[in-house]
Design an enzyme around this catalytic site. Structure first.
Site, mmCIF file in Angstrom:
data_model
loop_
_atom_site.group_PDB
_atom_site.id
_atom_site.type_symbol
_atom_site.label_atom_id
_atom_site.label_comp_id
_atom_site.label_asym_id
_atom_site.label_seq_id
_atom_site.Cartn_x
_atom_site.Cartn_y
_atom_site.Cartn_z
ATOM 1 N N TYR A 21 -10.557 -5.048 -14.565
ATOM 2 C CA TYR A 21 -9.901 -4.626 -13.091
ATOM 3 C C TYR A 21 -10.115 -5.768 -12.460
ATOM 4 O O TYR A 21 -9.159 -6.089 -11.680
ATOM 5 C CB TYR A 21 -10.530 -3.285 -12.706
ATOM 6 N N LYS A 35 -7.200 -8.296 -10.865
ATOM 7 C CA LYS A 35 -6.695 -8.374 -9.453
ATOM 8 C C LYS A 35 -6.948 -9.817 -8.887
ATOM 9 O O LYS A 35 -6.153 -10.102 -7.938
ATOM 10 C CB LYS A 35 -7.690 -7.407 -8.621
HETATM 11 P P1 NAD Z 1 -3.060 5.608 -7.962
HETATM 12 O O1 NAD Z 1 -3.746 6.125 -9.093
HETATM 13 O O2 NAD Z 1 -3.346 6.995 -7.080
HETATM 14 O O3 NAD Z 1 -1.475 5.553 -7.909
HETATM 15 C C1 NAD Z 1 -1.010 4.419 -8.726
HETATM 16 C C2 NAD Z 1 0.372 4.967 -9.130
HETATM 17 O O4 NAD Z 1 0.984 3.859 -10.234
HETATM 18 C C3 NAD Z 1 0.394 6.198 -10.047
HETATM 19 O O5 NAD Z 1 1.544 7.128 -9.792
HETATM 20 C C4 NAD Z 1 0.864 5.797 -11.779
HETATM 21 O O6 NAD Z 1 1.299 6.822 -12.537
HETATM 22 C C5 NAD Z 1 1.550 4.437 -11.423
HETATM 23 N N1 NAD Z 1 1.460 3.821 -12.629
HETATM 24 C C6 NAD Z 1 0.523 3.429 -13.378
HETATM 25 N N2 NAD Z 1 0.658 2.515 -14.357
HETATM 26 C C7 NAD Z 1 2.245 2.484 -14.155
HETATM 27 C C8 NAD Z 1 3.191 1.619 -14.959
HETATM 28 N N3 NAD Z 1 2.759 1.058 -16.061
HETATM 29 N N4 NAD Z 1 4.236 1.593 -14.496
HETATM 30 C C9 NAD Z 1 4.773 2.319 -13.584
HETATM 31 N N5 NAD Z 1 3.611 2.899 -12.767
HETATM 32 C C10 NAD Z 1 2.510 3.056 -13.082
HETATM 33 O O7 NAD Z 1 -3.451 4.361 -7.304
HETATM 34 P P2 NAD Z 1 -3.626 3.925 -5.666
HETATM 35 O O8 NAD Z 1 -5.127 3.843 -5.374
HETATM 36 O O9 NAD Z 1 -2.368 4.334 -5.179
HETATM 37 O O10 NAD Z 1 -3.494 2.405 -5.928
HETATM 38 C C11 NAD Z 1 -2.194 1.743 -5.793
HETATM 39 C C12 NAD Z 1 -2.671 0.112 -6.013
HETATM 40 O O11 NAD Z 1 -3.449 -0.414 -4.968
HETATM 41 C C13 NAD Z 1 -2.911 -0.143 -7.456
HETATM 42 O O12 NAD Z 1 -2.558 -1.445 -7.927
HETATM 43 C C14 NAD Z 1 -4.476 -0.172 -7.236
HETATM 44 O O13 NAD Z 1 -5.252 -1.151 -8.074
HETATM 45 C C15 NAD Z 1 -4.579 -1.029 -5.858
HETATM 46 N N6 NAD Z 1 -5.788 -0.692 -4.984
HETATM 47 C C16 NAD Z 1 -6.125 0.527 -4.685
HETATM 48 C C17 NAD Z 1 -7.551 0.728 -4.249
HETATM 49 C C18 NAD Z 1 -7.984 2.128 -3.542
HETATM 50 O O14 NAD Z 1 -9.019 2.192 -3.155
HETATM 51 N N7 NAD Z 1 -7.151 3.197 -4.075
HETATM 52 C C19 NAD Z 1 -8.123 -0.223 -3.630
HETATM 53 C C20 NAD Z 1 -7.648 -1.565 -4.047
HETATM 54 C C21 NAD Z 1 -6.719 -1.930 -4.773
#
Ligand code: NAD
Length: 252
Positions: A161, A165
């Protein structure tokens, strides 16, 4: 009634969490929105599309598909642009996180799966969005999801991960250098702990404390507001940046 539109935005991973908040915010700003997520989330995605129309009176369009598959990303960009009338903003938000595991036991299939979605998927979105934007000659905004874990390898037991990133930051900087001459800016956001299903999964696995200046996690809307700015005309001179929105866990 359909409201006047600022242009067209495509958001991946928009069925829930940060992606959904970004889609709702861009619709409230005045963009028509194309909504992508996996086929398995089609019903959730359609519910978001209805919410966009009901709350913000903007056109919305559902483009399910897997961001790690080039053919699907190509089709998603083409059908969004054709149906909604162009592509002005691409938000490559979709991402996944692996189960907590030491590097010594980390399975190569898990490594490949994470890199395939978080790095290759973002690359494919940047590639096909920029091709479409260049051909339309109207500039654009490309925005990707990095993480605090893309600034510091701060998540113990999540090696793939963190690596994925960091990849988004390098990709964002290189693409920004190349695409400026076409009036396209390329930036990323680096969330800390944001209250979404992904964060819940991470905390359930590893409930160690994440200290923020505010003593609590952020909300998906905190990320949506920086994306709103990066998508706006006002951000025209900002490119190649990965902007931290982390409640003060880490200072750049
Ligand atoms: P989440 O898991 O709640 O939502 C992510 C969405 O992406 C899901 O609906 C999933 O079905 C979709 N997805 C996964 N694989 C996919 C694919 N191959 N094609 C299309 N869609 C796909 O996650 P989130 O927390 O909303 O995160 C959104 C972004 O922000 C991600 O890239 C995550 O790594 C990043 N992020 C989140 C956090 C956090 O604290 N939530 C922190 C840092 C970075």
């Amino acid at each position: 009634m359909i409201a006047k539109s600022l242009g067209v935005a495509l958001v991946t991973g928009a069925a829930q969490g940060i992606g959904k908040a970004i889609a709702m915010r861009l619709a409230s700003d005045g963009f028509k929105v194309a909504l992508n997520d996996l086929n398995s989330k089609k019903e959730q995605l359609e519910a978001v599309a209805r919410e966009v129309v009901e709350k913000h009176g903007q056109a919305s369009f559902v483009v399910p598909g897997d961001v790690s598959q080039e053919k699907e990303v190509h089709e998603m960009v083409q059908s969004a642009s054709k149906t909604l009338g162009g592509l002005d903003v691409m938000v490559a938000n979709a991402g996944i996180i692996t189960p907590l595991k030491s590097i010594t036991d980390f399975d190569i299939d898990d490594w490949d799966r994470i890199l395939r979605v978080n790095a290759r998927g973002v690359f494919l979105c940047y590639k096909h969005a920029s091709k479409e934007m260049i051909s339309r000659k109207q500039g654009g905004r490309i925005i990707g999801a990095s993480s605090i874990a893309g600034k510091q390898g701060c998540l113990k037991y999540y090696p793939a991960y963190c690596a994925s990133k960091f990849a988004v930051r390098g990709l964002t900087q290189s693409a920004a250098l190349e695409l400026g001459e076409h009036g396209i800016t390329v930036n990323a956001y680096a969330p800390g702990s944001i209250d979404t299903p992904m964060l819940k999964q991470t905390y359930d696995e590893n409930p160690s404390e994440m200290l923020t200046s505010f003593g609590e996690s952020g909300q998906p809307e905190d990320i949506a507001s920086i994306v709103s700015y990066l998508a706006s005309k006002e951000s025209r001179y900002i490119t190649g940046q990965t902007i931290s929105v982390n409640g003060g866990i880490y200072f750049d």
